[in-house]
Scaffold this active site. Structure first.
Site, PDB file in Angstrom:
ATOM      1  N   VAL A  40      32.353  45.964 -19.475  1.00 38.46           N
ATOM      2  CA  VAL A  40      33.616  45.340 -19.855  1.00 38.46           C
ATOM      3  C   VAL A  40      34.165  44.464 -18.741  1.00 38.46           C
ATOM      4  O   VAL A  40      34.958  43.541 -18.990  1.00 38.46           O
ATOM      5  CB  VAL A  40      34.637  46.438 -20.239  1.00 38.46           C
ATOM      6  CG1 VAL A  40      35.023  47.263 -19.015  1.00 38.46           C
ATOM      7  CG2 VAL A  40      35.885  45.863 -20.906  1.00 38.46           C
ATOM      8  N   LYS A  41      33.762  44.705 -17.491  1.00 36.31           N
ATOM      9  CA  LYS A  41      34.319  43.977 -16.358  1.00 36.31           C
ATOM     10  C   LYS A  41      33.887  42.520 -16.304  1.00 36.31           C
ATOM     11  O   LYS A  41      34.448  41.743 -15.533  1.00 36.31           O
ATOM     12  CB  LYS A  41      33.940  44.684 -15.053  1.00 36.31           C
ATOM     13  CG  LYS A  41      34.484  46.101 -14.937  1.00 36.31           C
ATOM     14  CD  LYS A  41      36.002  46.149 -15.018  1.00 36.31           C
ATOM     15  CE  LYS A  41      36.526  47.555 -14.779  1.00 36.31           C
ATOM     16  NZ  LYS A  41      37.995  47.633 -14.849  1.00 36.31           N
ATOM     17  N   ASP A  42      32.902  42.140 -17.128  1.00 30.39           N
ATOM     18  CA  ASP A  42      32.546  40.723 -17.198  1.00 30.39           C
ATOM     19  C   ASP A  42      33.742  39.872 -17.590  1.00 30.39           C
ATOM     20  O   ASP A  42      33.912  38.739 -17.121  1.00 30.39           O
ATOM     21  CB  ASP A  42      31.431  40.505 -18.228  1.00 30.39           C
ATOM     22  CG  ASP A  42      30.073  40.982 -17.749  1.00 30.39           C
ATOM     23  OD1 ASP A  42      29.995  41.584 -16.659  1.00 30.39           O
ATOM     24  OD2 ASP A  42      29.085  40.764 -18.478  1.00 30.39           O
ATOM     25  N   ALA A  45      35.964  39.368 -14.563  1.00 30.96           N
ATOM     26  CA  ALA A  45      35.329  38.523 -13.556  1.00 30.96           C
ATOM     27  C   ALA A  45      35.415  37.050 -13.939  1.00 30.96           C
ATOM     28  O   ALA A  45      35.752  36.194 -13.104  1.00 30.96           O
ATOM     29  CB  ALA A  45      33.872  38.948 -13.372  1.00 30.96           C
TER      30      ALA A  45
END
Length: 489
Positions: A40-42, A45
């Site tokens: 999910v951190k894409d 970022a």
């Protein structure tokens, strides 16, 4: 067609669970591991780097710096690689080893901090390094781009998926607070009936305690070490605090580590979905919600990442590499390809080819080379050859590797001719083969034995490498890990 891997972020699938959903409940998961960076951190970022570029806070070629438990670091490493920015990640030593390797594969540098300093220690170190490097500090726990990414993308995808039948419950974990705040802000406007559920570790109830984060930057008094990497650092991030203060959280569900592991295991074995520990924890919390929900309710669970990020953690405790008793029994149930029986007698070998004088002369020249007293005859990608190279490298022994299967060696069968000359000299058909000062040591196992019993040092002394103190190495750590031990009935 996409211009960059960054353009593929988002639009992750929402999947209905068929075997884990309680009767009468529509239970769905959002599979964030389908992002190109695997989590999910894409979303964070991409949004953080985009906004920093637009505002001028991030200059071309400037170093990006961030503190992370791993997933944000991997996502930033992906985006930075695609955009051409150096990246320095600060990471506590106790987070999973797989994450370090993925970040380094993507080109990031990693600065580890002692576990005793916890998450707040990572933040302090990241701020120091950003100043030292004149870098751009992402500050995921405070950066509003984190929340905006989820308000703009995640929430929009959810609203589109549930436009025919509104979503009753949205269940997420308490990490940076970006998913929670971003999705809840959008839901409050466009789907106000959706209840927002936040899960946190039962032994570290920093939100459920109701106590505010200390202003002096110290750890929250209710923080305790817990299983869920990426959840609940030792402080309440400002994004999470804002969501709570705005009344966006309808219920906080405590989740035990054991329940998180069980839910992740069941998700794999009943639904075929590989998910990490935080995903299992969120699903465990959602199942608690399902137990109280009215029939026909729709519940959506965020699954932040995949199980592959947790190979060195408790998620894989009990997941063995070798065959268990039942698998050994299956192996013995049919006659062929068994470890407990000798291989079948093969057809008569072809007559050995003649060894030409030129290859024999070249071999003797290699072995008489005083500048390279340790010579390894190897194959480029043979795992036992690789293990032997690791042994020599890690022990501090200088050596020359003659790889017999390179494209250059295959021209006019150069490598094949050398190999036949080797076999004629040593009587050993297999590779690798090791020589010290022209003396034949043997293959991989013989060289390891010589290293262990000290005879390798004697050979090195005679070959002119006297006085060498070999570094201590556990050979079992360098041998191929796929080896299946031979277990007799």
């Amino acid at each position: 067609m996409f211009e960059s891997v960054v353009d593929t972020i988002g639009n992750t699938p929402i999947i209905r669970l068929g075997r884990m959903a309680p009767e009468g409940i529509n239970l769905f998961v959002k599979l964030e591991s389908r992002n190109p960076g695997g989590s999910v951190k894409d979303r964070l970022a991409r949004e953080a780097i985009d906004e920093a570029e637009r505002s001028g806070a991030l200059r071309p070629g400037q170093t990006v710096v961030e503190a992370t438990s791993g997933n944000t670091g991997i996502s930033l490493a992906m985006v930075c690689a695609a955009r051409g920015y150096p990246l320095v990640v600060v990471m506590s030593e106790n987070f999973s080893l797989e994450r370090r390797r993925l970040m380094r594969l993507l080109g990031a540098r990693i600065v580890l901090t002692p576990a005793v300093y916890k998450g707040s220690g990572m933040l302090v170190k990241a701020r120091e390094l950003a100043e030292h490097l004149d870098g751009y500090l992402v500050s995921q726990f405070d950066n509003q781009a984190n929340a905006r990414a989820h308000e703009r993308t995640t929430a929009q995808e959810i609203l589109e998926a549930f436009k025919e039948k509104p979503l009753d419950y949205f269940v997420t974990g308490a990490g940076t607070g970006g998913t929670l705040r971003g999705v809840s802000m959008r839901m409050r406007k466009d789907s106000p009936s959706t209840r927002i559920i936040v899960c946190e570790p039962d032994n570290s109830p920093v939100l459920a305690s109701g106590r505010a984060q200390p202003k002096d930057g110290s750890s929250h008094p209710d923080f305790r070490p817990h299983l869920m990497q990426g959840w609940s650092p030792d402080f309440i991030p400002s994004l999470t605090a804002d969501a709570v203060a705005e009344g966006s959280v309808d219920r906080i569900v405590p989740v035990a580590g054991e329940d998180a592991l069980q839910a992740a295991h069941e998700l794999a074995r009943k639904e075929g979905i590989l998910a990490g520990i935080t995903a299992g924890a969120t699903l465990a919390g959602a199942l608690r919600i399902c137990a109280d929900a009215r029939p026909g309710s729709s519940v959506l669970v965020m699954l932040p990442d995949s199980a592959e990020r947790y190979l060195s953690t408790a998620l894989f405790d009990g997941i063995i590499d070798d065959m268990n008793d039942a698998e050994w029994a299956l192996s013995r149930a049919t006659p062929h390809a068994r470890f407990d029986q000798p291989p079948p007698v093969s057809a008569p070998a072809a007559p050995p080819q003649a060894v030409d004088a030129e290859a024999r002369q070249e071999l003797e020249g290699l072995l008489a080379d005083d500048g390279n007293p340790v010579t390894v005859f190897a194959l480029t990608w043979c795992e036992y050859c690789g293990a032997l190279r690791k042994l020599l490298n890690q022990a501090g022994i200088p050596f020359r590797s003659v790889d017999l299967d390179t494209p250059a060696m295959q021209e006019e069968d150069h490598g094949g001719r050398l190999r036949r000359a080797l076999q004629a000299r040593t009587g050993m058909p297999s590779i690798p083969q090791v020589f010290v000062g022209g003396e034949f040591v043997g293959g991989c196992s013989e060289t390891i034995s010589a290293y262990q019993d000290g005879s390798l040092v004697s050979l090195l002394d005679r070959a002119g490498l006297s006085g060498m103190v070999l570094k201590a190495i556990d050979p079992s750590e360098i041998l191929p890990r796929w080896r299946q031990p031979n277990r007799r009935a």
